[in-house]
Design a protein around this motif. Structure first.
Motif, PDB file in Angstrom:
ATOM      1  N   LYS A  54      19.770  -6.189 -10.741  1.00 27.56           N
ATOM      2  CA  LYS A  54      20.659  -4.899 -10.315  1.00 27.56           C
ATOM      3  C   LYS A  54      19.764  -3.609 -10.252  1.00 27.56           C
ATOM      4  O   LYS A  54      19.968  -2.907  -9.437  1.00 27.56           O
ATOM      5  N   GLU A  55      18.921  -3.683 -11.231  1.00 24.54           N
ATOM      6  CA  GLU A  55      17.781  -2.487 -11.288  1.00 24.54           C
ATOM      7  C   GLU A  55      16.982  -2.516 -10.123  1.00 24.54           C
ATOM      8  O   GLU A  55      16.687  -1.511  -9.531  1.00 24.54           O
ATOM      9  N   TYR A  56      16.333  -3.720  -9.404  1.00 23.34           N
ATOM     10  CA  TYR A  56      15.341  -3.637  -8.410  1.00 23.34           C
ATOM     11  C   TYR A  56      16.163  -3.268  -7.064  1.00 23.34           C
ATOM     12  O   TYR A  56      15.780  -2.486  -6.241  1.00 23.34           O
ATOM     13  N   ALA A  57      17.493  -3.664  -7.103  1.00 25.59           N
ATOM     14  CA  ALA A  57      18.389  -3.382  -6.068  1.00 25.59           C
ATOM     15  C   ALA A  57      18.893  -2.212  -5.980  1.00 25.59           C
ATOM     16  O   ALA A  57      18.714  -1.282  -5.165  1.00 25.59           O
ATOM     17  N   ALA A  58      18.956  -1.510  -7.034  1.00 29.65           N
ATOM     18  CA  ALA A  58      19.442   0.095  -7.117  1.00 29.65           C
ATOM     19  C   ALA A  58      18.151   0.864  -6.756  1.00 29.65           C
ATOM     20  O   ALA A  58      18.141   1.915  -6.027  1.00 29.65           O
ATOM     21  N   GLY A  59      17.010   0.402  -7.166  1.00 26.36           N
ATOM     22  CA  GLY A  59      15.516   1.133  -6.793  1.00 26.36           C
ATOM     23  C   GLY A  59      15.378   0.957  -5.225  1.00 26.36           C
ATOM     24  O   GLY A  59      15.084   1.876  -4.660  1.00 26.36           O
ATOM     25  N   GLU A  65       8.591   0.735  -3.117  1.00 25.82           N
ATOM     26  CA  GLU A  65       8.310   1.657  -4.200  1.00 25.82           C
ATOM     27  C   GLU A  65       9.128   1.870  -5.312  1.00 25.82           C
ATOM     28  O   GLU A  65       9.061   1.780  -6.475  1.00 25.82           O
ATOM     29  N   SER A  66      10.305   2.297  -4.985  1.00 31.83           N
ATOM     30  CA  SER A  66      11.407   2.761  -5.803  1.00 31.83           C
ATOM     31  C   SER A  66      12.057   1.349  -6.492  1.00 31.83           C
ATOM     32  O   SER A  66      12.176   1.533  -7.586  1.00 31.83           O
ATOM     33  N   SER A  67      12.222   0.501  -5.987  1.00 27.32           N
ATOM     34  CA  SER A  67      12.628  -0.970  -6.494  1.00 27.32           C
ATOM     35  C   SER A  67      11.731  -1.305  -7.420  1.00 27.32           C
ATOM     36  O   SER A  67      12.166  -1.462  -8.547  1.00 27.32           O
ATOM     37  N   LEU A  68      10.508  -1.290  -7.306  1.00 30.99           N
ATOM     38  CA  LEU A  68       9.245  -1.460  -8.312  1.00 30.99           C
ATOM     39  C   LEU A  68       9.650  -0.666  -9.637  1.00 30.99           C
ATOM     40  O   LEU A  68       9.532  -1.197 -10.660  1.00 30.99           O
ATOM     41  N   LEU A  69       9.407   0.478  -9.334  1.00 31.61           N
ATOM     42  CA  LEU A  69       9.660   1.675 -10.265  1.00 31.61           C
ATOM     43  C   LEU A  69      10.993   1.398 -11.098  1.00 31.61           C
ATOM     44  O   LEU A  69      10.798   1.264 -12.450  1.00 31.61           O
ATOM     45  N   PHE A  70      12.176   1.225 -10.569  1.00 28.35           N
ATOM     46  CA  PHE A  70      13.308   1.135 -11.440  1.00 28.35           C
ATOM     47  C   PHE A  70      13.274  -0.325 -12.043  1.00 28.35           C
ATOM     48  O   PHE A  70      13.677  -0.330 -13.183  1.00 28.35           O
ATOM     49  N   GLY A  71      12.495  -1.481 -11.150  1.00 30.84           N
ATOM     50  CA  GLY A  71      12.610  -2.730 -12.165  1.00 30.84           C
ATOM     51  C   GLY A  71      11.830  -2.687 -13.363  1.00 30.84           C
ATOM     52  O   GLY A  71      12.213  -2.999 -14.388  1.00 30.84           O
ATOM     53  N   ILE A  72      10.680  -2.295 -12.931  1.00 28.29           N
ATOM     54  CA  ILE A  72       9.322  -2.288 -14.159  1.00 28.29           C
ATOM     55  C   ILE A  72       9.992  -1.480 -15.420  1.00 28.29           C
ATOM     56  O   ILE A  72       9.933  -1.733 -16.618  1.00 28.29           O
ATOM     57  N   TYR A  73      10.551  -0.157 -15.008  1.00 29.64           N
ATOM     58  CA  TYR A  73      11.071   0.508 -16.102  1.00 29.64           C
ATOM     59  C   TYR A  73      11.956   0.094 -16.997  1.00 29.64           C
ATOM     60  O   TYR A  73      12.020  -0.102 -18.058  1.00 29.64           O
ATOM     61  N   SER A  74      12.980  -0.432 -16.050  1.00 28.99           N
ATOM     62  CA  SER A  74      14.193  -1.357 -17.007  1.00 28.99           C
ATOM     63  C   SER A  74      13.754  -2.298 -17.688  1.00 28.99           C
ATOM     64  O   SER A  74      13.983  -2.335 -18.894  1.00 28.99           O
ATOM     65  N   GLN A  75      12.725  -3.185 -17.181  1.00 21.93           N
ATOM     66  CA  GLN A  75      12.186  -4.343 -18.119  1.00 21.93           C
ATOM     67  C   GLN A  75      11.422  -3.669 -19.249  1.00 21.93           C
ATOM     68  O   GLN A  75      11.480  -4.486 -20.272  1.00 21.93           O
ATOM     69  N   ALA A  76      10.543  -2.857 -19.037  1.00 25.54           N
ATOM     70  CA  ALA A  76       9.672  -2.292 -20.022  1.00 25.54           C
ATOM     71  C   ALA A  76      10.676  -1.654 -21.286  1.00 25.54           C
ATOM     72  O   ALA A  76      10.469  -1.828 -22.230  1.00 25.54           O
ATOM     73  N   LYS A  77      11.824  -1.034 -20.770  1.00 27.61           N
ATOM     74  CA  LYS A  77      12.651  -0.372 -21.923  1.00 27.61           C
ATOM     75  C   LYS A  77      13.406  -1.390 -22.259  1.00 27.61           C
ATOM     76  O   LYS A  77      13.384  -1.308 -23.799  1.00 27.61           O
TER      77      LYS A  77
END
Length: 106
Positions: free
Chosen positions: A9-14, A80-92
């Motif tokens: 979901k985070e990657y799709a939102a990004g 780029e946004s997909s990666l940023l959203f997804g990686i941020y979410s997983q790191a959090k």
């Protein structure tokens, strides 16, 4: 929900955020570049201001003129946004688990 579904979901939102960024921002870049390219001291001043430039583009080329060259931006910003959203979410999530288990994250 499972972590993999949340991550998807985070990657799709990004991805959607990247597309929205290009949809809203690319016309401004197009107008800016046209103003810079045509309103120089060596060129005849073609546009009075940004609104005049935008109206001329819309009259001569239509809405598609504002999005000329945007295809690479759509692809690039979406991923780029997909990666940023997804990686941020997983790191959090990982940091929250570490913090909950009593580990210092800083």
């Amino acid at each position: 929900m499972s972590p993999s579904v949340d991550a998807a979901k985070e990657y799709a939102a990004g991805f959607a955020a990247g597309i929205a960024t290009v949809i809203t921002g690319h016309p401004f870049d197009t107008v800016k570049v046209k103003l810079q390219a045509h309103n120089t001291t060596t060129q005849v001043k073609e546009y009075k201001n940004a609104l005049h430039c935008t109206s001329r583009i819309l009259v001569t080329e239509g809405v598609r003129g504002l999005y000329k060259g945007a295809s690479s931006s759509f692809v690039g910003m979406a991923f780029e946004s997909s990666l940023l959203f997804g990686i941020y979410s997983q790191a959090k999530q990982k940091l929250q688990v570490l913090n909950k288990n009593g580990y210092s994250v800083l």
